[in-house]
Design a protein around this motif. Structure first.
Motif, PDB file in Angstrom:
ATOM      1  N   LEU A  50     -89.971 -33.576  44.529  1.00 15.08           N
ATOM      2  CA  LEU A  50     -88.967 -33.203  43.540  1.00 15.08           C
ATOM      3  C   LEU A  50     -87.770 -34.142  43.580  1.00 15.08           C
ATOM      4  O   LEU A  50     -87.259 -34.570  42.543  1.00 15.08           O
ATOM      5  CB  LEU A  50     -88.511 -31.759  43.755  1.00 15.08           C
ATOM      6  N   ALA A  51     -87.306 -34.476  44.792  1.00 10.94           N
ATOM      7  CA  ALA A  51     -86.160 -35.370  44.927  1.00 10.94           C
ATOM      8  C   ALA A  51     -86.499 -36.766  44.432  1.00 10.94           C
ATOM      9  O   ALA A  51     -85.655 -37.446  43.828  1.00 10.94           O
ATOM     10  CB  ALA A  51     -85.700 -35.420  46.375  1.00 10.94           C
ATOM     11  N   ARG A  52     -87.719 -37.211  44.655  1.00 11.50           N
ATOM     12  CA  ARG A  52     -88.122 -38.533  44.151  1.00 11.50           C
ATOM     13  C   ARG A  52     -88.238 -38.526  42.635  1.00 11.50           C
ATOM     14  O   ARG A  52     -87.962 -39.528  41.964  1.00 11.50           O
ATOM     15  CB  ARG A  52     -89.452 -38.956  44.776  1.00 11.50           C
ATOM     16  N   LEU A  53     -88.665 -37.387  42.079  1.00 13.17           N
ATOM     17  CA  LEU A  53     -88.822 -37.281  40.627  1.00 13.17           C
ATOM     18  C   LEU A  53     -87.467 -37.291  39.925  1.00 13.17           C
ATOM     19  O   LEU A  53     -87.292 -37.953  38.905  1.00 13.17           O
ATOM     20  CB  LEU A  53     -89.581 -35.996  40.286  1.00 13.17           C
ATOM     21  N   TYR A  54     -86.507 -36.545  40.484  1.00 13.81           N
ATOM     22  CA  TYR A  54     -85.180 -36.452  39.868  1.00 13.81           C
ATOM     23  C   TYR A  54     -84.141 -37.035  40.810  1.00 13.81           C
ATOM     24  O   TYR A  54     -83.455 -36.328  41.537  1.00 13.81           O
ATOM     25  CB  TYR A  54     -84.873 -35.000  39.511  1.00 13.81           C
ATOM     26  N   ALA A  55     -84.074 -38.362  40.793  1.00 17.27           N
ATOM     27  CA  ALA A  55     -83.106 -39.123  41.570  1.00 17.27           C
ATOM     28  C   ALA A  55     -82.516 -40.190  40.663  1.00 17.27           C
ATOM     29  O   ALA A  55     -83.123 -40.561  39.640  1.00 17.27           O
ATOM     30  CB  ALA A  55     -83.784 -39.759  42.781  1.00 17.27           C
ATOM     31  N   PRO A  56     -81.329 -40.715  40.969  1.00 19.27           N
ATOM     32  CA  PRO A  56     -80.733 -41.762  40.126  1.00 19.27           C
ATOM     33  C   PRO A  56     -81.598 -43.019  40.109  1.00 19.27           C
ATOM     34  O   PRO A  56     -82.269 -43.340  41.093  1.00 19.27           O
ATOM     35  CB  PRO A  56     -79.380 -42.035  40.808  1.00 19.27           C
ATOM     36  N   HIS A  57     -81.570 -43.713  38.997  1.00 15.18           N
ATOM     37  CA  HIS A  57     -82.319 -44.962  38.836  1.00 15.18           C
ATOM     38  C   HIS A  57     -81.364 -46.031  38.313  1.00 15.18           C
ATOM     39  O   HIS A  57     -81.386 -46.387  37.127  1.00 15.18           O
ATOM     40  CB  HIS A  57     -83.503 -44.754  37.879  1.00 15.18           C
ATOM     41  N   PRO A  58     -80.508 -46.586  39.183  1.00 14.69           N
ATOM     42  CA  PRO A  58     -79.459 -47.510  38.753  1.00 14.69           C
ATOM     43  C   PRO A  58     -79.974 -48.794  38.126  1.00 14.69           C
ATOM     44  O   PRO A  58     -79.259 -49.442  37.365  1.00 14.69           O
ATOM     45  CB  PRO A  58     -78.700 -47.803  40.060  1.00 14.69           C
ATOM     46  N   SER A  59     -81.220 -49.162  38.418  1.00 12.49           N
ATOM     47  CA  SER A  59     -81.755 -50.398  37.847  1.00 12.49           C
ATOM     48  C   SER A  59     -82.283 -50.215  36.440  1.00 12.49           C
ATOM     49  O   SER A  59     -82.771 -51.155  35.825  1.00 12.49           O
ATOM     50  CB  SER A  59     -82.879 -50.933  38.739  1.00 12.49           C
ATOM     51  N   SER A  60     -82.197 -49.007  35.919  1.00 14.09           N
ATOM     52  CA  SER A  60     -82.753 -48.700  34.600  1.00 14.09           C
ATOM     53  C   SER A  60     -81.636 -48.425  33.594  1.00 14.09           C
ATOM     54  O   SER A  60     -81.068 -47.324  33.591  1.00 14.09           O
ATOM     55  CB  SER A  60     -83.680 -47.485  34.702  1.00 14.09           C
ATOM     56  N   PRO A  61     -81.300 -49.373  32.726  1.00 10.82           N
ATOM     57  CA  PRO A  61     -80.214 -49.173  31.763  1.00 10.82           C
ATOM     58  C   PRO A  61     -80.437 -47.971  30.852  1.00 10.82           C
ATOM     59  O   PRO A  61     -79.506 -47.266  30.494  1.00 10.82           O
ATOM     60  CB  PRO A  61     -80.196 -50.484  30.970  1.00 10.82           C
ATOM     61  N   GLY A  62     -81.688 -47.727  30.476  1.00  5.49           N
ATOM     62  CA  GLY A  62     -81.973 -46.629  29.561  1.00  5.49           C
ATOM     63  C   GLY A  62     -81.783 -45.262  30.180  1.00  5.49           C
ATOM     64  O   GLY A  62     -81.773 -44.246  29.488  1.00  5.49           O
ATOM     65  N   ALA A  63     -81.625 -45.215  31.522  1.00  8.65           N
ATOM     66  CA  ALA A  63     -81.519 -43.936  32.211  1.00  8.65           C
ATOM     67  C   ALA A  63     -80.076 -43.550  32.522  1.00  8.65           C
ATOM     68  O   ALA A  63     -79.845 -42.537  33.179  1.00  8.65           O
ATOM     69  CB  ALA A  63     -82.317 -43.989  33.506  1.00  8.65           C
ATOM     70  N   ARG A  64     -79.096 -44.313  32.076  1.00  5.46           N
ATOM     71  CA  ARG A  64     -77.712 -44.075  32.493  1.00  5.46           C
ATOM     72  C   ARG A  64     -77.204 -42.696  32.103  1.00  5.46           C
ATOM     73  O   ARG A  64     -76.570 -42.009  32.909  1.00  5.46           O
ATOM     74  CB  ARG A  64     -76.805 -45.163  31.905  1.00  5.46           C
ATOM     75  N   LEU A  65     -77.423 -42.280  30.864  1.00  2.00           N
ATOM     76  CA  LEU A  65     -76.939 -40.973  30.434  1.00  2.00           C
ATOM     77  C   LEU A  65     -77.706 -39.863  31.150  1.00  2.00           C
ATOM     78  O   LEU A  65     -77.127 -38.839  31.530  1.00  2.00           O
ATOM     79  CB  LEU A  65     -77.060 -40.825  28.919  1.00  2.00           C
ATOM     80  N   PHE A  66     -78.996 -40.043  31.335  1.00  2.00           N
ATOM     81  CA  PHE A  66     -79.789 -39.071  32.084  1.00  2.00           C
ATOM     82  C   PHE A  66     -79.210 -38.912  33.487  1.00  2.00           C
ATOM     83  O   PHE A  66     -79.005 -37.790  33.975  1.00  2.00           O
ATOM     84  CB  PHE A  66     -81.241 -39.543  32.154  1.00  2.00           C
ATOM     85  N   ASP A  67     -78.916 -40.027  34.140  1.00  2.00           N
ATOM     86  CA  ASP A  67     -78.352 -39.975  35.489  1.00  2.00           C
ATOM     87  C   ASP A  67     -76.979 -39.314  35.496  1.00  2.00           C
ATOM     88  O   ASP A  67     -76.646 -38.553  36.419  1.00  2.00           O
ATOM     89  CB  ASP A  67     -78.245 -41.387  36.070  1.00  2.00           C
ATOM     90  N   ALA A  68     -76.176 -39.579  34.480  1.00  2.00           N
ATOM     91  CA  ALA A  68     -74.826 -39.010  34.426  1.00  2.00           C
ATOM     92  C   ALA A  68     -74.868 -37.496  34.292  1.00  2.00           C
ATOM     93  O   ALA A  68     -74.088 -36.779  34.927  1.00  2.00           O
ATOM     94  CB  ALA A  68     -74.051 -39.625  33.270  1.00  2.00           C
ATOM     95  N   THR A  69     -75.775 -36.988  33.475  1.00  2.00           N
ATOM     96  CA  THR A  69     -75.868 -35.536  33.298  1.00  2.00           C
ATOM     97  C   THR A  69     -76.557 -34.868  34.484  1.00  2.00           C
ATOM     98  O   THR A  69     -76.337 -33.682  34.754  1.00  2.00           O
ATOM     99  CB  THR A  69     -76.617 -35.187  31.997  1.00  2.00           C
ATOM    100  N   MET A  70     -77.364 -35.620  35.212  1.00  3.50           N
ATOM    101  CA  MET A  70     -78.045 -35.090  36.392  1.00  3.50           C
ATOM    102  C   MET A  70     -77.127 -35.057  37.609  1.00  3.50           C
ATOM    103  O   MET A  70     -77.331 -34.238  38.523  1.00  3.50           O
ATOM    104  CB  MET A  70     -79.276 -35.949  36.703  1.00  3.50           C
ATOM    105  N   ALA A  71     -76.116 -35.913  37.643  1.00  7.84           N
ATOM    106  CA  ALA A  71     -75.280 -36.108  38.832  1.00  7.84           C
ATOM    107  C   ALA A  71     -74.744 -34.814  39.446  1.00  7.84           C
ATOM    108  O   ALA A  71     -74.770 -34.663  40.677  1.00  7.84           O
ATOM    109  CB  ALA A  71     -74.130 -37.062  38.505  1.00  7.84           C
ATOM    110  N   PRO A  72     -74.264 -33.828  38.653  1.00 10.53           N
ATOM    111  CA  PRO A  72     -73.730 -32.600  39.269  1.00 10.53           C
ATOM    112  C   PRO A  72     -74.764 -31.795  40.051  1.00 10.53           C
ATOM    113  O   PRO A  72     -74.396 -30.921  40.840  1.00 10.53           O
ATOM    114  CB  PRO A  72     -73.211 -31.805  38.068  1.00 10.53           C
ATOM    115  N   TYR A  73     -76.056 -32.089  39.858  1.00  9.26           N
ATOM    116  CA  TYR A  73     -77.105 -31.293  40.491  1.00  9.26           C
ATOM    117  C   TYR A  73     -77.719 -31.969  41.722  1.00  9.26           C
ATOM    118  O   TYR A  73     -78.550 -31.376  42.401  1.00  9.26           O
ATOM    119  CB  TYR A  73     -78.222 -31.003  39.485  1.00  9.26           C
ATOM    120  N   LEU A  74     -77.317 -33.191  42.014  1.00  6.13           N
ATOM    121  CA  LEU A  74     -77.967 -33.942  43.079  1.00  6.13           C
ATOM    122  C   LEU A  74     -77.697 -33.379  44.469  1.00  6.13           C
ATOM    123  O   LEU A  74     -78.498 -33.566  45.386  1.00  6.13           O
ATOM    124  CB  LEU A  74     -77.550 -35.416  43.012  1.00  6.13           C
TER     125      LEU A  74
END
Length: 379
Positions: A50-74
């Protein structure tokens, strides 16, 4: 004002959802189950799937907003999941589908003999191989015809499109759609993927409505970009018996973070264009919520106020193809959606399709709410 899409006929038959019902499994499992019985999993949670599935992906430009909205749950090992409905001992997918189907037909003011087509979307069906449609017809005593339809987490949306088109074409009058998701049958409690999944069953009747109501426009795309990221496979159980298990690939998190938001945006804008309405005119949005931040992701991507949508993730977790029905039912039952509202329903199914439909909410019959006295704790 948006230009009317070329294939929109404002005089065509008004067809859409006449009723909606849920048949929640009786079992409930909260996070306390793992805190009490599997503290070792929580201590090493960042090493699990689960942690590997939903973890930040800084090398992926298209994932920035996904990562930003996920951040409070990490910081939460459960990634925002609180509770999930699961099949209780003795419950079966088929029995819950039959209950949901009966309730939806009654809520529409119809009899079972009024249904001339059943579309069944089961993940997974009761038996390996054939889907549940024929078994469900036998259980309900339905006439007419029936078939199974599968498009991963977009099954309910694609069934709605199919039913609407067939009724408008004069092929059928009343279509019953039954959708089930029983992830608990393919994920072991000792797999952290179980933290984010649940079971749910819903059903709706599609038929002719009052003028101006029903589905106004829809748009769909395939999600081939996610192929190879999520799949099921057969494994040998402890006693040597064959079991189906859900698997995720090492790049699944990156792929989903890149494509979920853009697919939702493309489908929502396409559906609004086909309906001839602006997104600003939509009263309520029903977004896919396989994770709790997906509604935030969709709202920020589309510039939509968060109060215009709902997420039942905290009570259900990810229930796959049943997600739109769960969110839609609770939005309607709570009064968030009322007759006359413009409602946009969006879905995203990995290794399947994504879609969205704009509808004018009609006089939709709703099944009863949950009977909490029948709940069974699985903690």
């Amino acid at each position: 004002m948006m230009a009317e899409h070329a294939d929109i006929d404002t005089n065509r038959r008004p067809v859409g959802i006449r009723s909606l019902a849920l048949a929640d499994p009786r079992g409930i499992r909260t996070n306390a189950f793992w805190h009490r019985r599997h503290p070792d999993m929580i201590a090493a949670c960042e090493e699990w799937a689960l942690a590997r599935l939903y973890a930040p992906h800084p090398s992926s430009p298209g994932a920035r907003l996904f990562d930003a909205t996920m951040a409070p749950y990490l910081a939460d090992p459960f990634r925002g999941a609180v509770a999930r409905r699961l099949l209780a001992p003795g419950e079966t997918t088929l029995a819950l589908e039959a209950r949901a189907g009966r309730t939806a037909v009654a809520a529409a003011g119809l009899e079972l003999q009024d249904i001339d087509l059943l579309i069944c979307c089961s993940f997974l069906p009761e038996f390996f191989g054939p889907g549940n449609a024929a078994f469900l017809c036998d259980e309900l005593g339905l006439g007419g015809t029936a078939w199974n339809l599968e498009s991963t987490c977009s099954g309910a949306f694609q069934a709605l499109r199919t039913a609407t088109s067939l009724i408008r074409a004069g092929e059928h009058r009343n279509v019953l759609v039954v959708v089930s998701c029983t992830y608990s049958r393919v994920v072991e409690p000792t797999d952290t993927l179980a933290w984010n999944i649940g079971d749910a069953v819903g059903a709706f009747v599609v038929g002719e409505l009052a003028r101006g109501e029903g589905v106004l426009g829809a748009h769909s795309i395939h999600t081939a970009s996610t192929c190879g990221n999520i799949w099921t496979e057969m494994v040998a159980g402890a006693g040597g018996e064959a079991q189906v298990r859900l698997r995720v690939g090492p790049d699944s998190g990156r792929t989903l973070s890149e494509h979920t938001g853009r697919s939702i945006v493309a489908c929502c804008r396409g559906a609004a264009e086909r309906a001839g309405v602006a997104l600003e005119a939509i009263d309520r949005f029903i977004f896919p919520t396989p994770v709790p931040w997906c509604a935030d992701l969709a709202c920020r991507s589309l510039g939509v106020d968060r109060v215009r949508t709902i997420s039942m993730h905290a009570e259900y977790a990810n229930v796959g193809p049943a997600l739109p029905l769960v969110n839609l039912f609770h939005a309607a039952r709570s009064g968030l959606i009322r007759r006359g509202d413009l409602v946009l329903v969006s879905t995203f199914g990995a290794v399947g399709s994504a879609g969205a439909a704009v509808m004018r909410w009609g006089e939709v019959g709703l099944g009863p709410g949950r009977e909490s006295a029948a709940d069974v704790s699985l903690d």
